[in-house]
Design a protein around this motif. Sequence first.
Motif, PDB file in Angstrom:
ATOM      1  N   LYS A 214      -6.797   7.847  11.738  1.00 19.19           N
ATOM      2  CA  LYS A 214      -5.594   8.259  11.004  1.00 19.19           C
ATOM      3  C   LYS A 214      -4.636   9.018  11.918  1.00 19.19           C
ATOM      4  N   ALA A 215      -5.162   9.912  12.750  1.00 22.17           N
ATOM      5  CA  ALA A 215      -4.332  10.664  13.687  1.00 22.17           C
ATOM      6  C   ALA A 215      -3.683   9.723  14.690  1.00 22.17           C
ATOM      7  N   GLU A 216      -4.420   8.706  15.108  1.00 17.09           N
ATOM      8  CA  GLU A 216      -3.888   7.704  16.039  1.00 17.09           C
ATOM      9  C   GLU A 216      -2.725   6.942  15.396  1.00 17.09           C
ATOM     10  N   LEU A 217      -2.884   6.562  14.144  1.00 19.39           N
ATOM     11  CA  LEU A 217      -1.806   5.865  13.430  1.00 19.39           C
ATOM     12  C   LEU A 217      -0.569   6.756  13.299  1.00 19.39           C
ATOM     13  N   LEU A 218      -0.779   8.053  13.075  1.00 19.52           N
ATOM     14  CA  LEU A 218       0.341   8.976  12.907  1.00 19.52           C
ATOM     15  C   LEU A 218       1.109   9.220  14.201  1.00 19.52           C
ATOM     16  N   GLU A 219       0.560   8.807  15.331  1.00 20.89           N
ATOM     17  CA  GLU A 219       1.258   8.934  16.609  1.00 20.89           C
ATOM     18  C   GLU A 219       2.256   7.802  16.832  1.00 20.89           C
ATOM     19  N   LYS A 220       2.138   6.740  16.041  1.00 17.34           N
ATOM     20  CA  LYS A 220       3.068   5.623  16.168  1.00 17.34           C
ATOM     21  C   LYS A 220       4.465   6.061  15.719  1.00 17.34           C
ATOM     22  N   PRO A 221       5.513   5.556  16.369  1.00 15.99           N
ATOM     23  CA  PRO A 221       6.872   5.939  15.948  1.00 15.99           C
ATOM     24  C   PRO A 221       7.280   5.353  14.595  1.00 15.99           C
TER      25      PRO A 221
ATOM     26  N   LEU B 156       3.485  -0.509   5.652  1.00 23.46           N
ATOM     27  CA  LEU B 156       2.810  -0.209   4.397  1.00 23.46           C
ATOM     28  C   LEU B 156       1.304  -0.068   4.618  1.00 23.46           C
ATOM     29  N   THR B 157       0.703  -0.975   5.365  1.00 28.80           N
ATOM     30  CA  THR B 157      -0.740  -0.939   5.606  1.00 28.80           C
ATOM     31  C   THR B 157      -1.153   0.338   6.319  1.00 28.80           C
ATOM     32  N   ASP B 158      -0.371   0.749   7.321  1.00 27.07           N
ATOM     33  CA  ASP B 158      -0.680   1.980   8.055  1.00 27.07           C
ATOM     34  C   ASP B 158      -0.654   3.188   7.120  1.00 27.07           C
ATOM     35  N   ALA B 159       0.409   3.315   6.367  1.00 29.69           N
ATOM     36  CA  ALA B 159       0.565   4.463   5.462  1.00 29.69           C
ATOM     37  C   ALA B 159      -0.525   4.462   4.399  1.00 29.69           C
TER      38      ALA B 159
ATOM     39  N   GLN C 132      14.519  -3.293   5.493  1.00 34.17           N
ATOM     40  CA  GLN C 132      14.772  -4.501   6.270  1.00 34.17           C
ATOM     41  C   GLN C 132      14.265  -4.381   7.713  1.00 34.17           C
ATOM     42  N   TRP C 133      13.758  -3.224   8.104  1.00 33.33           N
ATOM     43  CA  TRP C 133      13.317  -3.014   9.482  1.00 33.33           C
ATOM     44  C   TRP C 133      11.980  -3.700   9.713  1.00 33.33           C
ATOM     45  N   ASN C 134      11.944  -4.642  10.631  1.00 32.12           N
ATOM     46  CA  ASN C 134      10.710  -5.369  10.923  1.00 32.12           C
ATOM     47  C   ASN C 134       9.667  -4.493  11.596  1.00 32.12           C
ATOM     48  N   TRP C 135      10.110  -3.477  12.314  1.00 31.36           N
ATOM     49  CA  TRP C 135       9.161  -2.644  13.059  1.00 31.36           C
ATOM     50  C   TRP C 135       8.569  -1.535  12.195  1.00 31.36           C
ATOM     51  N   GLY C 136       8.990  -1.394  10.977  1.00 37.05           N
ATOM     52  CA  GLY C 136       8.441  -0.408  10.057  1.00 37.05           C
ATOM     53  C   GLY C 136       9.419   0.697   9.705  1.00 37.05           C
ATOM     54  N   ILE C 137       8.905   1.726   9.089  1.00 38.82           N
ATOM     55  CA  ILE C 137       9.690   2.891   8.666  1.00 38.82           C
ATOM     56  C   ILE C 137       9.328   4.035   9.614  1.00 38.82           C
ATOM     57  N   PRO C 138      10.303   4.821  10.055  1.00 37.43           N
ATOM     58  CA  PRO C 138       9.980   5.930  10.954  1.00 37.43           C
ATOM     59  C   PRO C 138       8.877   6.831  10.385  1.00 37.43           C
TER      60      PRO C 138
ATOM     61  N   GLU D 139       8.095   9.886  10.891  1.00 37.17           N
ATOM     62  CA  GLU D 139       8.541  11.210  10.443  1.00 37.17           C
ATOM     63  C   GLU D 139       9.058  11.174   9.012  1.00 37.17           C
ATOM     64  N   MET D 140       9.806  10.132   8.670  1.00 35.46           N
ATOM     65  CA  MET D 140      10.345  10.015   7.306  1.00 35.46           C
ATOM     66  C   MET D 140       9.214   9.854   6.285  1.00 35.46           C
ATOM     67  N   ILE D 141       8.216   9.044   6.641  1.00 37.69           N
ATOM     68  CA  ILE D 141       7.082   8.824   5.737  1.00 37.69           C
ATOM     69  C   ILE D 141       6.290  10.120   5.564  1.00 37.69           C
ATOM     70  N   CYS D 142       6.050  10.816   6.666  1.00 38.65           N
ATOM     71  CA  CYS D 142       5.295  12.072   6.604  1.00 38.65           C
ATOM     72  C   CYS D 142       6.024  13.111   5.760  1.00 38.65           C
ATOM     73  N   ASN D 143       7.319  13.193   5.917  1.00 38.15           N
ATOM     74  CA  ASN D 143       8.099  14.138   5.118  1.00 38.15           C
ATOM     75  C   ASN D 143       8.074  13.759   3.640  1.00 38.15           C
ATOM     76  N   TYR D 144       8.203  12.480   3.353  1.00 36.41           N
ATOM     77  CA  TYR D 144       8.244  12.018   1.968  1.00 36.41           C
ATOM     78  C   TYR D 144       6.924  12.277   1.248  1.00 36.41           C
ATOM     79  N   PHE D 145       5.811  11.932   1.902  1.00 35.33           N
ATOM     80  CA  PHE D 145       4.499  12.087   1.282  1.00 35.33           C
ATOM     81  C   PHE D 145       3.822  13.415   1.632  1.00 35.33           C
ATOM     82  N   ARG D 146       4.563  14.278   2.321  1.00 32.98           N
ATOM     83  CA  ARG D 146       4.055  15.603   2.720  1.00 32.98           C
ATOM     84  C   ARG D 146       2.731  15.503   3.480  1.00 32.98           C
ATOM     85  N   ILE D 147       2.742  14.660   4.499  1.00 34.57           N
ATOM     86  CA  ILE D 147       1.573  14.483   5.365  1.00 34.57           C
ATOM     87  C   ILE D 147       1.688  15.478   6.509  1.00 34.57           C
ATOM     88  N   ASP D 148       0.669  16.292   6.673  1.00 32.67           N
ATOM     89  CA  ASP D 148       0.630  17.293   7.741  1.00 32.67           C
ATOM     90  C   ASP D 148      -0.062  16.668   8.958  1.00 32.67           C
TER      91      ASP D 148
END
Length: 84
Positions: A6-13, A17-20, A52-58, A60-69
């Motif tokens: 999970k920490a490794e996935l969170l290092e991705k820019p 959906l699958t990652d989150a 519409q972004w093929n490379w995913g969602i940033p 940081e935005m996902i972490c802020n939205y779901f309050r992931i520390d």
Amino acid sequence: MSYSKKAELLEKPYLHLTDARQILGVAYPKFKPMWEQMIKDLEKESGQRLGQWNWGIPTEMICNYFRIDVERYKELAKKEKIDA
């Protein structure tokens, strides 16, 4: 899924959906509507077409939205390695 992974996935820019879903440990049928709502909310907030972004969602935005520390996941991953 391990905290190390999970920490490794969170290092991705960018995350998909699958990652989150794996990070949060939520089943696809329950998470898909939450993901779509997140995209709508973030698009409204940022003024960008994120869905519409093929490379995913940033990440940081996902972490802020779901309050992931991210730092907490890193701490748990270190502890997991020590305990192994």
